[in-house]
Design a protein around this motif. Structure first.
Motif, PDB file in Angstrom:
ATOM      1  N   SER A 139       0.835  -1.200   0.000  1.00  0.00           N
ATOM      2  CA  SER A 139       0.000   0.000   0.000  1.00  0.00           C
ATOM      3  C   SER A 139       0.876   1.259   0.000  1.00  0.00           C
ATOM      4  O   SER A 139       2.016   1.249   0.479  1.00  0.00           O
ATOM      5  N   PHE A 140       0.312   2.349  -0.532  1.00  0.00           N
ATOM      6  CA  PHE A 140       1.015   3.626  -0.575  1.00  0.00           C
ATOM      7  C   PHE A 140       0.036   4.742  -0.234  1.00  0.00           C
ATOM      8  O   PHE A 140      -1.162   4.634  -0.499  1.00  0.00           O
ATOM      9  N   LEU A 141       0.547   5.819   0.355  1.00  0.00           N
ATOM     10  CA  LEU A 141      -0.256   6.996   0.677  1.00  0.00           C
ATOM     11  C   LEU A 141       0.342   8.193  -0.048  1.00  0.00           C
ATOM     12  O   LEU A 141       1.540   8.491   0.119  1.00  0.00           O
ATOM     13  N   SER A 187      -0.399  -3.204   8.611  1.00  0.00           N
ATOM     14  CA  SER A 187       0.668  -2.248   8.319  1.00  0.00           C
ATOM     15  C   SER A 187       1.788  -2.281   9.348  1.00  0.00           C
ATOM     16  O   SER A 187       2.888  -1.792   9.103  1.00  0.00           O
ATOM     17  N   TYR A 188       1.480  -2.835  10.517  1.00  0.00           N
ATOM     18  CA  TYR A 188       2.427  -2.814  11.635  1.00  0.00           C
ATOM     19  C   TYR A 188       3.761  -3.449  11.252  1.00  0.00           C
ATOM     20  O   TYR A 188       4.829  -2.977  11.650  1.00  0.00           O
ATOM     21  N   SER A 189       3.707  -4.561  10.495  1.00  0.00           N
ATOM     22  CA  SER A 189       4.923  -5.305  10.175  1.00  0.00           C
ATOM     23  C   SER A 189       5.394  -5.113   8.735  1.00  0.00           C
ATOM     24  O   SER A 189       6.279  -5.820   8.275  1.00  0.00           O
ATOM     25  N   ASP A 190       4.794  -4.159   8.016  1.00  0.00           N
ATOM     26  CA  ASP A 190       5.160  -3.930   6.611  1.00  0.00           C
ATOM     27  C   ASP A 190       6.374  -3.011   6.550  1.00  0.00           C
ATOM     28  O   ASP A 190       6.254  -1.788   6.631  1.00  0.00           O
ATOM     29  N   GLN A 191       7.560  -3.600   6.416  1.00  0.00           N
ATOM     30  CA  GLN A 191       8.790  -2.817   6.431  1.00  0.00           C
ATOM     31  C   GLN A 191       8.868  -1.853   5.257  1.00  0.00           C
ATOM     32  O   GLN A 191       9.370  -0.726   5.389  1.00  0.00           O
ATOM     33  N   ALA A 192       8.364  -2.278   4.093  1.00  0.00           N
ATOM     34  CA  ALA A 192       8.413  -1.396   2.911  1.00  0.00           C
ATOM     35  C   ALA A 192       7.568  -0.151   3.141  1.00  0.00           C
ATOM     36  O   ALA A 192       7.969   0.971   2.788  1.00  0.00           O
ATOM     37  N   LEU A 193       6.382  -0.310   3.748  1.00  0.00           N
ATOM     38  CA  LEU A 193       5.522   0.842   4.019  1.00  0.00           C
ATOM     39  C   LEU A 193       6.160   1.760   5.057  1.00  0.00           C
ATOM     40  O   LEU A 193       6.085   2.985   4.945  1.00  0.00           O
TER      41      LEU A 193
END
Length: 574
Positions: free
Chosen positions: A520-522, A540-546
């Motif tokens: 996902s992206f903002l 999103s808590y563990s999404d390193q890329a985000l």
């Protein structure tokens, strides 16, 4: 505290101590016990506002007056302590009239209050490896999570004056005594290993209870029928337990003002109760193959006319017709939560709520495959509503927005947002109503943007068309100012998504919560001029890329004090 107050090296604190001592000497009699009560909660502990106020009421610290109820006076006392910074918001949002969910006691004030407690002889605590002593006495006992659970130490204490028992961490069967007959508050919220057999004994013994909380005690599957003997009880909180049915005897509790039950958690495996060996579901239950999020309430609930908070009730499991007739009798309700709403009962439910003229908060969870049941429902006749939660919608909002002028908080779970809802520009169309009339339609984002007082918005979407959500309102190819009063926005998506903020949307947003899948992206965060922090939770808590992406975006934010990126480690408060 004594060292800080008397040691000359800390003379810079003299003015602060002078103010606190003077304040406590002159503090209004109605507020002082509320302040001295605060150390019952551990240092840095997040306290739910309603839990604290309901306890004050049970203790008699917040009372009815000629003009106001005890609840209203308790809320005023809460805000008095907030104004004094004795209690604080965990995150300083400018939410105006929107009530905060939780607070913390100012650490410095807490230590000062603890030092005063010794003089007042009110609160005492069991923590660590407590030694045997004759000096433990008072009205309020706190058992901390770190206490070693020493049966001998506990047995040496005189409980004849005890008014409240609060347990954090592991429960043990010896942690109640027959001398606790004057107990008004039994608060076991979040305690582990609480047994039904102990609960049954306590309910039978403690007939003066006004506040009983088993919130989060997952082992408890049902309440004893003897609870009908607690004729003074005002608050019953069994939320996030395994209780799916309230007993018949609850209809005898005519002083009940506050009932919280049900759970948002998914069902787990079946378990067998030691009391009567009938099978129940741990945490939740199923009714006809559908998740039972609320509880079944018995006939006679309409007799509890003092109720101002009730939820979550599963309407379909509680005998729809009978329950809705009794609901009409609860004219003092201010907060109502229901589940089990379907095409068969949605209009009847809305009609039943039309008599609830004081209702300020409403939570509605639709049954599976009933997402469209509110599409053509009659308008919600509740002009004082300040909080609305709608879970399980299909792809449209009910046509209620003209009745929601006072709404400050909205939680929305919707299955699908289509091009009509978020297109750039948003589309408006026409549909044919069941009676053959033409009716203009608006996208969900457009409808939400027209709520004039909306301050908190939580939006969960299971499917986004093309995985795109644009939080903008466009008219005649020009972007309008939108969501002008929104301070907190939470977006949750079940798939990787691209969320875009327009140049004129949410200009006063302070906190953004994100719960979206990997990838996902903002976009457009630079337009959020007053953004203070971004919280990652859930997926999103563990999404390193985000995390990396957002860190870079926030570091380049045009605001001089860059917004912070945080991980939400605390469970959501329901």
């Amino acid at each position: 505290m004594v060292e800080l107050e008397n040691n000359g090296e800390f003379r810079s604190l003299k003015g602060l101590f002078g103010w606190m001592n003077l304040y406590f000497r002159n503090c209004h009699d109605s507020l002082k016990p509320c302040i001295l009560y605060l150390p019952i909660f551990p240092r840095n502990y997040l306290i739910r506002r309603r839990r604290l106020v309901r306890r004050w009421i049970a203790e008699g610290y917040s009372r009815d007056s000629h003009d106001e109820s005890a609840e209203v006076n308790g809320e005023k006392q809460f805000h008095d302590l907030l104004d004094l910074s004795i209690i604080q918001q965990p995150f300083a949002l400018g939410l105006g009239d929107t009530r905060m969910i939780s607070c913390q006691v100012n650490g410095f004030f807490r230590e000062y209050i603890v030092s005063r407690q010794m003089e007042e002889n009110l609160m005492f605590e069991l923590s660590g490896s407590s030694a045997l002593t004759t000096q433990r006495t008072g009205r309020h006992l706190l058992i901390s999570e770190g206490w070693v659970r020493d049966r001998t130490v506990f047995g040496s204490i005189d409980f004849s004056r005890l008014r409240s028992l609060t347990v954090f961490g592991k429960w043990k069967s010896f942690l109640f005594s027959e001398s606790m007959k004057l107990l008004r508050v039994l608060d076991l919220e979040g305690a582990s290993e609480v047994e039904y057999s102990d609960l049954k004994k306590m309910v039978k013994l403690m007939r003066r209870l006004k506040f009983l909380s088993l919130r989060g005690c997952h082992e408890i599957c049902h309440l004893p029928s003897s609870i009908g003997g607690l004729r003074q009880i005002q608050t019953l909180d069994v939320r996030h337990t395994s209780i799916v049915t309230l007993p018949l005897s609850i209809a005898k509790l005519e002083q009940l003002q506050y009932i919280r039950a049900g759970t948002n958690k998914a069902p787990a495996k079946r378990a067998q109760t030691s009391a009567n060996h009938h099978l129940v579901y741990k945490v939740s239950n199923y009714c006809g193959g559908r998740q039972l999020v609320g509880v079944e309430v018995p006939p006679g609930i309409g007799k509890l006319t003092a109720l101002h908070t009730l939820g979550v009730v599963n309407v379909s499991a509680s005998g729809t017709e009978a329950f809705l007739e009794e609901l009409k009798e609860l004219t003092h309700l201010r907060k109502l939560g229901v589940s089990g709403i379907s095409k068969k009962n949605s209009n009847k439910f809305i009609l039943a709520t039309s008599d609830l003229v004081h209702l300020e908060s409403l939570s509605v969870r639709l049954e599976n495959n009933s997402g469209s049941c509110l599409d053509d429902s009659i308008p919600l006749p509740l002009l004082n509503l300040r909080s609305l939660k709608l879970y399980g919608l299909g792809n449209r909002l009910p046509n209620w927005n003209l009745q929601l002028a006072m709404l400050a908080k909205m939680d929305l779970e919707i299955a699908k947002l289509t091009e009509e809802d978020y297109a750039f520009p948003p589309l408006e169309g026409v549909r044919i109503t069941p009676d053959g009339k033409k009716e203009s339609t608006k996208g969900v984002i457009k409808i939400l943007s027209e709520l004039p007082r909306l301050c908190i918005l939580r939006l969960r979407v299971h499917h986004l068309q093309d995985n795109v959500l644009d939080v903008s309102v466009i008219t005649n190819d020009l972007e309008e100012d939108s969501f002008e009063k929104v301070k907190m926005f939470e977006i949750a998506c079940s798939s990787s998504s691209k969320v875009t903020f327009g140049a004129k949307t949410m200009k006063h947003l302070e906190q953004l919560k994100v719960d979206c899948c990997s990838g996902s992206f903002l976009f457009g965060l630079k337009h959020l001029d007053e953004l203070k922090e971004v919280l990652l939770k859930g997926s999103s808590y563990s999404d390193q890329a985000l995390k990396t992406y957002l860190t870079r975006k926030l570091q380049n934010h045009p605001k001089s004090k860059k917004p912070a990126l945080k991980l939400e480690e605390l469970p959501s408060r329901c």
